[in-house]
Enzyme design. Structure first.
Site, short mmCIF file in Angstrom:
data_model
loop_
_atom_site.label_atom_id
_atom_site.label_comp_id
_atom_site.label_asym_id
_atom_site.label_seq_id
_atom_site.Cartn_x
_atom_site.Cartn_y
_atom_site.Cartn_z
N HIS A 58 37.23 50.70 36.94
CA HIS A 58 35.81 50.46 37.17
C HIS A 58 35.61 49.00 37.59
CE1 HIS A 58 36.20 49.46 32.75
NE2 HIS A 58 35.70 48.35 33.24
C1 T46 Z 1 36.56 46.43 30.90
C2 T46 Z 1 37.98 46.67 30.52
C3 T46 Z 1 38.83 45.46 30.68
C4 T46 Z 1 31.31 50.52 23.98
O1 T46 Z 1 30.54 51.33 23.44
N1 T46 Z 1 31.13 49.18 23.79
C5 T46 Z 1 31.95 48.25 24.35
O2 T46 Z 1 31.74 47.03 24.14
C6 T46 Z 1 33.03 48.71 25.18
C7 T46 Z 1 33.98 47.70 25.83
C8 T46 Z 1 33.19 50.05 25.38
N2 T46 Z 1 32.35 50.93 24.77
C9 T46 Z 1 32.58 52.37 24.95
C10 T46 Z 1 32.34 52.90 26.35
C11 T46 Z 1 33.26 54.10 26.44
O3 T46 Z 1 32.60 55.24 25.93
O4 T46 Z 1 33.95 52.65 24.67
C12 T46 Z 1 34.41 53.73 25.48
C13 T46 Z 1 35.68 53.32 26.22
O5 T46 Z 1 35.34 52.32 27.19
P1 T46 Z 1 36.06 52.26 28.62
O6 T46 Z 1 36.50 53.60 29.05
O7 T46 Z 1 35.15 51.50 29.54
O8 T46 Z 1 37.36 51.38 28.25
P2 T46 Z 1 38.37 50.65 29.24
O9 T46 Z 1 39.52 50.21 28.42
O10 T46 Z 1 38.64 51.48 30.44
O11 T46 Z 1 37.55 49.35 29.75
C14 T46 Z 1 37.30 48.29 28.86
C15 T46 Z 1 35.82 47.84 28.95
O12 T46 Z 1 34.94 48.94 28.73
C16 T46 Z 1 35.50 47.28 30.32
O13 T46 Z 1 34.25 46.61 30.29
O14 T46 Z 1 36.27 45.64 31.81
O15 T46 Z 1 38.14 47.20 29.20
#
Ligand code: T46
Length: 144
Positions: A58
Site C-alpha cells: 500500500h
Molecule cells: C505501513 C507498514 C509499514 C490498526 O488498527 N492500527 C494501526 O496503527 C496499524 C498500523 C494497523 N491497524 C490495523 C489495520 C489492519 O486491519 O491492523 C491491521 C493490519 O494492518 P496492515 O495490513 O496495514 O499491516 P501492514 O504490516 O501491511 O502495514 C503496516 C501499517 O499498517 C502501514 O501503515 O506503512 O506497516
C-alpha cells in the site's frame, strides 16, 4: 548496507547507537532531532514465521513514517510510481523514511525479524491506498 535512496519521498535516518558488546546495544531516536517529525504513534511487527508473507502493499496519502528492522532482516520494496528500489533491512540503527505516495512492501522475513515503525500521525484507514492501479492514478492527479 544501503548507500543511496533513489525513490521520491524517502530517505535514510541514522540513529545514535551505543554498542556495548557483549552487554547489548542502545539505540536512540528523538522527535525533531534524528527523527524529523513529532512521533504520534509507534507500532511493531514480530512473529514473522512465514518467510513468504508479503506485508505492506500500500501507499499512504499523507502519513510520514520511519521503518526500522530492529532484529533479523527483511527486504523493503519501495516504488514511487516511476522508480523501484529494494533495500535489505538488517541494521537496527538505520531507518528508511516512508513518506506519502510511496508504495511499499515488506518481504523475505527472517524468523527472528522484528520491525519497528515511528509515525507522525494516528491510524486512519482513509489515508491508505491499497490498490496499485489506484495508487498510479492518485499520483498522476496529485503530482506537483
Ligand atoms: C505501513 C507498514 C509499514 C490498526 O488498527 N492500527 C494501526 O496503527 C496499524 C498500523 C494497523 N491497524 C490495523 C489495520 C489492519 O486491519 O491492523 C491491521 C493490519 O494492518 P496492515 O495490513 O496495514 O499491516 P501492514 O504490516 O501491511 O502495514 C503496516 C501499517 O499498517 C502501514 O501503515 O506503512 O506497516
Amino acid at each position: 548496507m544501503i548507500k543511496k535512496i533513489k525513490v521520491k519521498n524517502s530517505g535514510i535516518i541514522k540513529l545514535q547507537h551505543f554498542d556495548d558488546y557483549p552487554d547489548g546495544a542502545l539505540i536512540i531516536g528523538e522527535s525533531n532531532k534524528n527523527v524529523p517529525f513529532n512521533i504520534k504513534r509507534v507500532y511493531y511487527i514480530n512473529n514473522l514465521h512465514n518467510p513468504k508473507a508479503i506485508r505492506g502493499k500500500h501507499a499512504h496519502k499523507k502519513l510520514k513514517q520511519i521503518i526500522f528492522c530492529i532484529n533479523g532482516s527483511f527486504v523493503l520494496g519501495l516504488d514511487d510510481g516511476e522508480i523501484k528500489q529494494r533495500i535489505v533491512m538488517n541494521n537496527p540503527s538505520i531507518g528508511i523514511i516512508l513518506g506519502g505516495l510511496l508504495w511499499h512492501t515488506m518481504t523475505n522475513f527472517s524468523k527472528d525479524c522484528a520491525i519497528l515503525v515511528l509515525a507522525d500521525n494516528y491510524y486512519k484507514e482513509n489515508d491508505y491506498i491499497r490498490d496499485y492501479s489506484e495508487f498510479l492514478k492518485y499520483i498522476k492527479n496529485h503530482s506537483k
